[in-house]
Structures are given as C-alpha cells and as structure tokens.
Design a protein around this motif. Structure first.
Motif, mmCIF file in Angstrom:
data_model
loop_
_atom_site.group_PDB
_atom_site.id
_atom_site.type_symbol
_atom_site.label_atom_id
_atom_site.label_comp_id
_atom_site.label_asym_id
_atom_site.label_seq_id
_atom_site.Cartn_x
_atom_site.Cartn_y
_atom_site.Cartn_z
ATOM 1 N N SER A 110 -13.687 15.084 -15.500
ATOM 2 C CA SER A 110 -12.879 14.357 -16.486
ATOM 3 C C SER A 110 -13.691 13.330 -17.281
ATOM 4 O O SER A 110 -13.307 12.963 -18.385
ATOM 5 C CB SER A 110 -11.696 13.673 -15.800
ATOM 6 N N THR A 113 -15.860 14.599 -21.150
ATOM 7 C CA THR A 113 -15.354 14.616 -22.518
ATOM 8 C C THR A 113 -15.596 13.277 -23.205
ATOM 9 O O THR A 113 -16.114 13.223 -24.331
ATOM 10 C CB THR A 113 -13.851 14.957 -22.519
ATOM 11 N N ASN A 114 -15.234 12.201 -22.528
ATOM 12 C CA ASN A 114 -15.422 10.884 -23.133
ATOM 13 C C ASN A 114 -16.898 10.543 -23.334
ATOM 14 O O ASN A 114 -17.268 9.927 -24.337
ATOM 15 C CB ASN A 114 -14.738 9.813 -22.279
ATOM 16 N N ILE A 144 -15.292 19.787 -28.556
ATOM 17 C CA ILE A 144 -14.827 18.557 -27.888
ATOM 18 C C ILE A 144 -14.613 17.454 -28.918
ATOM 19 O O ILE A 144 -13.577 16.783 -28.940
ATOM 20 C CB ILE A 144 -15.849 18.097 -26.830
ATOM 21 N N GLN A 147 -11.461 17.339 -31.279
ATOM 22 C CA GLN A 147 -10.184 16.880 -30.739
ATOM 23 C C GLN A 147 -10.224 15.414 -30.298
ATOM 24 O O GLN A 147 -9.429 14.987 -29.469
ATOM 25 C CB GLN A 147 -9.788 17.779 -29.563
ATOM 26 N N LYS A 148 -11.141 14.664 -30.894
ATOM 27 C CA LYS A 148 -11.391 13.295 -30.457
ATOM 28 C C LYS A 148 -10.128 12.444 -30.384
ATOM 29 O O LYS A 148 -9.914 11.696 -29.422
ATOM 30 C CB LYS A 148 -12.406 12.629 -31.393
ATOM 31 N N HIS A 150 -7.253 13.149 -29.653
ATOM 32 C CA HIS A 150 -6.325 13.550 -28.593
ATOM 33 C C HIS A 150 -6.952 13.422 -27.203
ATOM 34 O O HIS A 150 -6.345 13.833 -26.210
ATOM 35 C CB HIS A 150 -5.860 14.987 -28.821
ATOM 36 N N ILE A 151 -8.155 12.878 -27.143
ATOM 37 C CA ILE A 151 -8.835 12.660 -25.865
ATOM 38 C C ILE A 151 -8.545 11.249 -25.387
ATOM 39 O O ILE A 151 -8.642 10.283 -26.149
ATOM 40 C CB ILE A 151 -10.354 12.875 -25.995
ATOM 41 N N GLU A 157 -7.684 10.798 -18.391
ATOM 42 C CA GLU A 157 -8.044 12.217 -18.327
ATOM 43 C C GLU A 157 -8.019 12.714 -16.886
ATOM 44 O O GLU A 157 -7.570 13.827 -16.594
ATOM 45 C CB GLU A 157 -9.430 12.451 -18.937
ATOM 46 N N ARG A 250 -1.233 13.322 -25.005
ATOM 47 C CA ARG A 250 -2.396 13.545 -25.867
ATOM 48 C C ARG A 250 -2.127 13.219 -27.338
ATOM 49 O O ARG A 250 -2.908 13.564 -28.218
ATOM 50 C CB ARG A 250 -2.884 14.985 -25.721
#
Length: 599
Positions: A110, A113-114, A144, A147-148, A150-151, A157, A250
């Motif tokens: 998780s 992504t960040n 990735i 969709q920034k 929505h992260i 996460e 999200r």
C-alpha cells in the motif's frame, strides 16, 4: 441431449483441464502459497526507499513481477479447482485463503503508490536516464500517476486494502447460493420424463422445440429464484454498497465513474452505448415481431425467445466437430494463430462438460502457464460458438503474456470481449459461406440474430439495469427485491416491445446473473461485439494488413489505453459508429431471414 449430470470423479480426464500443469498436487500448491507469502513480506524492505534512486525502483519492480507471477499460478490453481466442484470444501478453503493473500499483498504494497506519486517529474525523468531498465516500467508508473487525485494516504490505502475481503463477500455469497446451494425442480423433458434443471441446462430447455418444455423450465427456474428473492436482493444491494464505499473513499462522483476510470475508459463510452442502442431499438422490435410470426404464435412469451424459428434444421454438434469448425473458421488469422488454437485443443486447456457442483457458464482464465477454459458443452450450435468465444479470450491472453512484461500483460476488461466475439463472427461467416442449403442458412442467420439480441441488446439492457440501480442506491434508495424487479421488468418491456408478453416471472431474472457482481462489466460485451463485427469484416475484406494490426492488438496487453489499442486494430469506440453499423447489419439480417422463410 444427455441430461444426466455426472459427479466430478466420473468425468473422463481427457475432457478436464490440466491443473497439474500448475501444480502436481495440493501439497505443491501449499508450498508455493507459503513461498508467495514470504515474497510479499519482502516488499516492506522497500518502504521509504522508492524515491531514493533509479536502482531502488528497478529492484522493487522486479520483486513485484516475481510476486505477480507466483500469485498468478497460486490463484489459478485454487480458483480452477474450486470451480470444478463448488461443493468441495477443500477447494473452497483454498479459494478463501487465496483472497487472504491478495489482501495481504495489497496491504503490504500500500505504500508504493504514494511513494511513486511523491517522486517529482524532474527526478523521475532523471531516474529514467540513469537506469534504462526503469523504462520497462514507465507505462505502469504513468498509470499510477494518472489516478493521482484518487490515491489516498498510505494509511488510508492500507485500510482499503484490508477491507478487500469485505468487498468480495457479496460475490462469494451469490456464487454459493446460486451454484452450490440452490436446487431446482426437475423439468418434464421432451421424452415426458423428469430431467435435471440447473443453470447449465436451463438455456438448452428454452431452445427446445416443445413449448411445454420451455415453459416448464422457465416457470420452475424463476419461481425457485423468487423464493430466494430477499436474500438475492440483500446480496446485490451489499454489492452496490461496497462499490459506493470504495468509490466515495477514492473521491469519485459515482460507482460508474470509479469502475471505468480503473481501466481508463470515459464514462461517455458507456452512456453512448445505451443511447445508441435505444436509438436503434426499432430493429429489436422488428425482430421480435418477426419471431412471433415465424413461430406462428398468437402470443409470444419470454420463454419463446431462445428456440429456433427454423424448423427441422437444428443439428447436434459434437465437441470434436465444434473444434474442427472453429479451427477452420479462424484460418484467415493465419497458421500461427491456428497453431496456438491446436495447442489448446490437444493439451487440455479446456474443461468441457458440466458435472455436479461445477461453476455454471463459461470463461477463459489467462494463466501465465497457459490459459484455462471452463465450458458446460451441450453439443449445440450455441456451445460451438461458446468454444470459439472462449478460445478467442485464451489466445488474446496467450499472446499478451508472451509479448508483454508481467506488469503490462493483463489486458483490461474493456477490450476483453473483442477477441472472443471476433472469433464468433469469423465462425459465423465460415458456416454461412460453407452451406448451400437454404434452410440451413436460415438457421444460421437466426443464430446470428440471436447473437446480436443476446450480446448487444440484452447486455446493454443489463448495463442499463446496473446503471439505474447504482444511481438509485447513490440517491439513498433501498434496493428491495420488489424495487429491483420493477426496474428489471420495465426494461424488458422497453427492449422487447409490444409484440411479446413480458411474463411477470422475468422480473426476477436479475437474481441469476453473476455478471452483476463484476462491477459494470457487461456493457463491454456489447461494445466488444460491435468492435468485433467491424474487425472481422476488416480481416476478411482487407486481409494481411488488417490481420497484422489485429495481432498487434491481441499482443498489446495493457501497454496502451484500451481506446488506443482498438484504434491500432482499426476501430474507434469513442464514437457510436461501430454500434450503429453493427445494428444496421442486424436489420439487414432480419430482412434476409424473413425472405428466406417466406411462404
């Protein structure tokens, strides 16, 4: 047709898929399952380091690829064994544990992504120059970063990942209720003897020339479903609630937007489909009117929609004959395409016949070792087309897996139905060109028309049902069994028109459709079929260049957006043109059938 349903242990192994190509035994699976868990634990070693250097990113992505490959094998064994017999508690357990390891993976990963999002554009470009291997993962990184907005934060996460088991629950409950627990009364068959009624045999009864058999199966299946309507409604409502939860978390405006953004498909494509089909509804009503006329009925009922309107032309098609026809039908795609098909036929990629507890329907699972195809073959023309359909999926998976790196190999669901239905279209063209018999041609055209009805109109009706019911829930409405049944009944009235009696029993049909648990999947059958009709004609009319472009599409995985991949093949699904042209062909075929069967 043989209605006796065998136990799994009674099925000839040559008609079963080769799960031993994945693992020779459950104990081998167990060992790999444990090893996969250990690999997942290693991900944490890279937490806080992904932005430190190009080399750190490359090493992380190589570990990710290793995990993806391990999980693919572990997952396919557990899921395939579970689907062989859904009543087998050993494999129910494996499938349940599989979900746990997915959740563990998503939770452990998780942070990634960040961390990828926090790398600045300048630093990322610097990394690409420092280590060229990182370019192999550029598409994955770009997706990735797309969709920034929505992260969420790392902790959020991780929480969403751990909620994955809850999100999967409605689908699991539906499967257990529908495939394992629900039993239907016997049908009185054409020989006046009781016959087993299952999800797998239902359509074959509706195809019967004996109207009493059709009506008996229809009534018994839907009356049984009606007894479980409140449980089914609660399960479906729970499915939409979990979609709403994840969409809201999200920061999407709707469940539809969240579902389509996951595969980078504009919401406008979904709504364009519904509108285009509604604009061409007159063709559907024309077909229903012709069906009523050709069957010679004062009243056409819902249980009269599947039987052929062409008498004395239906033939039984063995599995061996079906394989032969499909092989010859795809000849325009070249010997290399046929060679892959032959490999699948001869090396047990396919689980052919229904057995007790076996998962209903048909599918292709694109395992890396080789695809696996589930059928419930019934020696019918429809089963022959199902074989062509699922092997189209399989070869799409096979070529993408062979061509693309692991993180780019799995094509998104929007393009999934194109390869399958293109195979169907090629099979239909082959069969029509082969026949010289007027009655046989009429029979095939009737089947072709049924593909249009079932794939474009019916699946769009399903898509509209999903859209309406999700919107109802998002407005705060409770999705009771009665509310769902009213929506579904009204849609049937709209789609089938005034020349049919829309039996009240059809209102509960929503409770037997597994695809309503696939998160806005069904619309892609309709868009995919429309694209496939266009592509099949390109392949047949333009030859080598069209075939070359089509194979680029089949080998593309998710290396480009689905819209871009289809444009490579020669179709633009952002417009209504492919849908309009496909339905125009539907109208032409209706006229030809009427002419062929004119008195």
């Amino acid at each position: 047709m043989e209605k006796t349903i065998k136990k799994r242990s009674q099925v000839d192994p040559k008609y079963t898929w080769a799960t031993e190509d994945l693992y020779a035994s459950d104990s081998d699976w167990e060992k790999d399952f444990i090893d996969t868990g250990k690999l997942i634990e290693k991900i944490q070693d890279y937490k806080g380091k992904l932005g430190s250097s190009a080399n750190a990113l490359v090493v992380y992505f190589k570990l990710l690829e290793e995990i993806v490959l391990k999980m693919d094998r572990v997952a396919n064994y557990a899921q395939r064994k579970s689907d062989e017999d859904t009543k087998n508690t050993t494999y129910q357990d494996l499938a349940s544990r599989l979900m746990n390891i997915y959740v563990a993976f998503q939770s452990a990963n998780s942070f990634a992504t960040n961390e990828c999002l926090n790398i600045s554009e300048d630093i990322l470009n610097k990394f690409y120059k420092e280590n060229k291997e990182l370019l192999d993962y550029k598409r994955y990184i770009d997706e990735i970063r797309r969709q920034k907005e929505h992260i969420l934060s790392e902790e959020q996460e991780k929480l969403l990942a751990e909620a994955g088991n809850l999100g999967d629950a409605p689908s699991t409950i539906f499967s257990m209720l529908s495939d394992a627990d629900m039993e239907f009364p016997d049908v009185i068959g054409e020989d006046a003897k009781p016959q087993k009624l299952t999800h797998g045999t239902f359509i074959s009864y509706l195809e019967s020339s004996n109207r009493e058999v059709r009506k008996d199966a229809f009534m018994k299946l839907y009356h049984t479903l009606d007894k479980f309507k409140n449980t089914s409604a609660a399960t479906y409502f729970a499915q939409i609630k979990q979609l709403m939860f994840f969409a809201k978390a999200r920061k999407y405006n709707s469940t539809l937007e969240a579902a389509l953004d996951n595969t980078n498909v504009p919401v406008s494509v979904y709504k364009n489909l519904v509108k285009a089909v509604e604009d061409n509804m007159h063709y559907m009503h024309k077909y229903v009117k012709l069906r009523k006329k050709l069957l010679g009925l004062d009243e056409l009922h819902m249980y009269d929609l599947y039987t052929t309107v062409v008498n004395n032309a239906e033939v039984k098609i063995s599995f061996e004959e079906a394989k032969k026809n499909v092989m010859e039908a795809v000849a325009p795609l070249g010997k290399d395409y046929q060679a892959i098909l032959k490999e699948g036929f001869e090396n047990r990629w396919i689980d052919v016949y229904e057995n007790e507890g076996k998962s209903s329907g048909a599918y292709s699972a694109g395992a890396k070792v080789h695809p696996y195809v589930l059928l419930n073959h019934t020696d019918s023309l429809d089963s022959e087309f199902t074989l062509a359909h699922e092997m189209g999926h399989s070869i799409h998976s096979y070529l993408s897996n062979k061509t693309q790196k692991p993180l780019d190999a799995e094509y998104v669901i929007f393009v999934a139905e194109v390869a399958s239905t293109c195979n169907e279209a090629l099979l239909m063209e082959y069969l029509l060109n082969k026949t010289t018999d007027k009655l046989e041609r009429a029979y095939l055209i009737n089947h072709f028309l049924e593909q249009f009805r079932g794939t474009i109109y019916r699946q769009t009706m399903f898509a509209e049902f999903e859209m309406i019911t999700n919107e109802m829930a998002e407005k705060g409405m409770t999705l009771t069994a009665d509310a769902l049944s009213k929506v579904y009944y009204d849609l049937n009235v709209k789609y089938y028109g005034e020349d049919i009696v829309v039996d009240k029993e059809i209102a509960i049909e929503w409770a037997r459709i597994p695809h309503f648990f696939y998160n806005f999947y069904v619309f892609q059958y309709a868009t995919g079929y429309s694209a496939a009709i266009a592509l099949s004609r390109k392949i047949l009319d333009e030859g080598e260049e069209a075939v070359k472009n089509y194979k680029k599409f089949l080998s593309g995985g998710c290396s480009k957006t689905p819209i871009e991949l289809l444009k490579i093949a020669g179709v633009d699904m952002t417009t209504a043109q492919p849908i309009n042209e496909a339905l125009k062909l539907f109208g032409t075929l209706i006229d030809e059938l009427e002419e062929l069967l004119a008195d």
